[in-house]
Design a protein around this motif. Structure first.
Motif, PDB file in Angstrom:
ATOM      1  N   MET A   1       0.859  -1.174   0.000  1.00 39.23           N
ATOM      2  CA  MET A   1       0.000   0.000   0.000  1.00 39.23           C
ATOM      3  C   MET A   1       0.902   1.233   0.000  1.00 39.23           C
ATOM      4  SD  MET A   1      -2.924   1.087   2.708  1.00 39.23           S
ATOM      5  CE  MET A   1      -4.383   0.790   1.785  1.00 39.23           C
ATOM      6  N   PRO A   2       0.676   2.152  -0.951  1.00 42.82           N
ATOM      7  CA  PRO A   2       1.534   3.342  -1.006  1.00 42.82           C
ATOM      8  C   PRO A   2       1.196   4.314   0.127  1.00 42.82           C
ATOM      9  CG  PRO A   2      -0.160   3.447  -2.674  1.00 42.82           C
ATOM     10  CD  PRO A   2      -0.285   2.107  -2.028  1.00 42.82           C
ATOM     11  N   TYR A   3       2.223   4.833   0.738  1.00 48.20           N
ATOM     12  CA  TYR A   3       2.026   5.826   1.780  1.00 48.20           C
ATOM     13  C   TYR A   3       3.221   6.759   1.812  1.00 48.20           C
ATOM     14  CZ  TYR A   3       5.173   2.950   4.588  1.00 48.20           C
ATOM     15  OH  TYR A   3       6.238   2.248   5.035  1.00 48.20           O
ATOM     16  N   VAL A   4       3.013   7.937   2.397  1.00 45.65           N
ATOM     17  CA  VAL A   4       4.055   8.940   2.527  1.00 45.65           C
ATOM     18  C   VAL A   4       4.164   9.293   3.996  1.00 45.65           C
ATOM     19  CG1 VAL A   4       4.754  11.289   1.931  1.00 45.65           C
ATOM     20  CG2 VAL A   4       3.581   9.873   0.243  1.00 45.65           C
ATOM     21  N   LYS A   5       5.380   9.360   4.482  1.00 49.65           N
ATOM     22  CA  LYS A   5       5.612   9.733   5.871  1.00 49.65           C
ATOM     23  C   LYS A   5       6.060  11.192   5.901  1.00 49.65           C
ATOM     24  CE  LYS A   5       7.705   7.699   9.942  1.00 49.65           C
ATOM     25  NZ  LYS A   5       8.591   6.633  10.433  1.00 49.65           N
ATOM     26  N   ASN A  12       0.443   9.198   5.516  1.00 46.67           N
ATOM     27  CA  ASN A  12      -0.670   9.548   4.631  1.00 46.67           C
ATOM     28  C   ASN A  12      -0.868   8.391   3.675  1.00 46.67           C
ATOM     29  OD1 ASN A  12      -1.168  12.106   5.641  1.00 46.67           O
ATOM     30  ND2 ASN A  12       0.401  13.039   4.374  1.00 46.67           N
ATOM     31  N   ASN A  13      -2.006   7.716   3.784  1.00 41.99           N
ATOM     32  CA  ASN A  13      -2.319   6.608   2.886  1.00 41.99           C
ATOM     33  C   ASN A  13      -3.098   7.135   1.692  1.00 41.99           C
ATOM     34  OD1 ASN A  13      -1.154   4.593   4.468  1.00 41.99           O
ATOM     35  ND2 ASN A  13      -2.973   4.506   5.765  1.00 41.99           N
ATOM     36  N   PHE A  14      -2.814   6.588   0.540  1.00 40.76           N
ATOM     37  CA  PHE A  14      -3.484   7.007  -0.682  1.00 40.76           C
ATOM     38  C   PHE A  14      -4.272   5.840  -1.258  1.00 40.76           C
ATOM     39  CE2 PHE A  14       0.245   9.754  -0.350  1.00 40.76           C
ATOM     40  CZ  PHE A  14      -0.361  10.989  -0.428  1.00 40.76           C
TER      41      PHE A  14
END
Length: 56
Positions: A1-5, A12-14
């Motif tokens: 699952m792509p996410y940004v820290k 932040n999950n997209f």
């Protein structure tokens, strides 16, 4: 699952994006149906405006 820290450590999950595809041109039946729906919708709007004008 792509996410940004981010800098604060929050994640932040997209959502997973659907695949992109080119639309196919409409055939004669679809064009006729679209024209019919627009005509009926326009007639309905004009008729409702006329009823509103008569009532008021």
């Amino acid at each position: 699952m792509p996410y940004v820290k981010d800098d604060d450590g929050r994640l932040n999950n997209f959502a997973k994006e659907p695949p992109v595809y080119a639309a196919e041109p409409m055939d004669a039946t679809q064009k006729r149906n679209r024209t019919l729906v627009f005509a009926l919708g326009g007639a309905l709007v004009v008729g409702l405006i006329a009823v509103a004008a008569v009532i008021s």
